[in-house]
Design a protein around this motif. Structure first.
Motif, PDB file in Angstrom:
ATOM      1  N   ASP A   1       0.828  -1.203   0.000  1.00 53.36           N
ATOM      2  CA  ASP A   1       0.000   0.000   0.000  1.00 53.36           C
ATOM      3  C   ASP A   1       0.862   1.253   0.000  1.00 53.36           C
ATOM      4  N   HIS A   2       2.106   1.104  -0.474  1.00 50.48           N
ATOM      5  CA  HIS A   2       3.030   2.244  -0.562  1.00 50.48           C
ATOM      6  C   HIS A   2       3.944   2.010  -1.750  1.00 50.48           C
TER       7      HIS A   2
ATOM      8  N   VAL B   1      -5.543   2.045  -2.578  1.00 51.99           N
ATOM      9  CA  VAL B   1      -4.224   2.209  -1.942  1.00 51.99           C
ATOM     10  C   VAL B   1      -3.095   1.522  -2.699  1.00 51.99           C
TER      11      VAL B   1
ATOM     12  N   ARG C   1      -3.287   4.267  -7.158  1.00 50.74           N
ATOM     13  CA  ARG C   1      -2.711   5.604  -6.968  1.00 50.74           C
ATOM     14  C   ARG C   1      -2.379   6.256  -8.311  1.00 50.74           C
TER      15      ARG C   1
ATOM     16  N   VAL D   1     -13.100   4.015   1.468  1.00 46.47           N
ATOM     17  CA  VAL D   1     -11.949   4.557   0.738  1.00 46.47           C
ATOM     18  C   VAL D   1     -12.182   6.014   0.400  1.00 46.47           C
TER      19      VAL D   1
END
Length: 229
Positions: A86-87, A203, A208, A229
């Protein structure tokens, strides 16, 4: 030797990029034969999306080929024991599926040879992408070279071209082009872990990039998101 045609095999995942590439191929006047893959990916709803997109764009034929890449694993998209991050990650992310585009384009090549198609269209992108090595221009050039060496049609003079209409576009530019062509982005699924209703997690890396693309393009985002979300 048979006469080459305007037939094109177009790879369609059900996502934003491949839908736009298909619309661009249609605008060029190609007879679009569309190929999707059920390869054991987390989100099966993208295949439902691919069917809807192919029908909406009135393609010549749409085939879904079953592959078992989950037998190998090695990716967060094919191995449930690997979490989707999630990054943003450094280097090649865990969502990279080993040799995926090579496998997909090899099968597209086989169908193209049967169809006497001069073109394979794939929506890879080297600008706003996740760092996958099989999305780079040098990879596409190498595959095209191999394809013309390795096939009967190539040896007999029916040169095959790998078309990558999105390769140098930003995500915003892709969305603007698709919007111009009337692509219904509400049908597309880009999320790596969309739920059974096709709702996005919001995410993952793909979510993104997609959200930022709509924002930068100044186009309303039609993506359905999971609750909260």
């Amino acid at each position: 030797m048979s006469t080459p045609t305007d037939n094109a095999v177009v790879l369609l995942s059900g996502g934003l990029d491949s839908a736009t590439a298909l619309a661009m191929a249609s605008e060029r006047g190609f007879n679009c034969y569309v190929l999707s893959f059920d390869y054991g990916q987390r989100s099966q709803t993208e295949l439902t999306a691919a069917k809807k997109i192919a029908a909406d764009l009135k393609v010549k034929e749409h085939r879904i080929v079953r592959l078992n890449l989950e037998d190998f694993g090695g990716s967060a998209l094919t191995d449930s024991s690997i979490d989707v991050p999630d990054h943003e990650e450094e280097g090649i992310p865990v969502t990279y599926v080993p040799a995926r585009n090579t496998v997909f384009m090899s099968l597209a090549l086989a169908w193209a040879e049967v169809l006497h198609a001069q073109y394979i269209v794939i929506g890879v992108n080297a600008v706003d992408y996740s760092g996958y090595p099989d999305c780079r221009p040098e990879y596409i050039a190498a595959f095209e070279h191999m394809a013309n060496l390795a096939t009967k049609t190539g040896v007999e003079g029916e040169r095959l071209s790998i078309e990558t209409p999105l390769i140098d576009l930003t995500k915003a530019e892709i969305i603007r082009e698709g919007t111009r062509l009337g692509v219904n982005y509400g049908l597309t699924v880009s999320c790596y872990q969309a739920d059974d209703e096709g709702r996005a997690c919001g995410v993952c890396d793909s979510c993104r990039l997609r959200a930022k693309g709509f924002e930068d393009a100044g186009v309303a985002d039609p993506t359905p998101y999971m609750p909260g979300v």
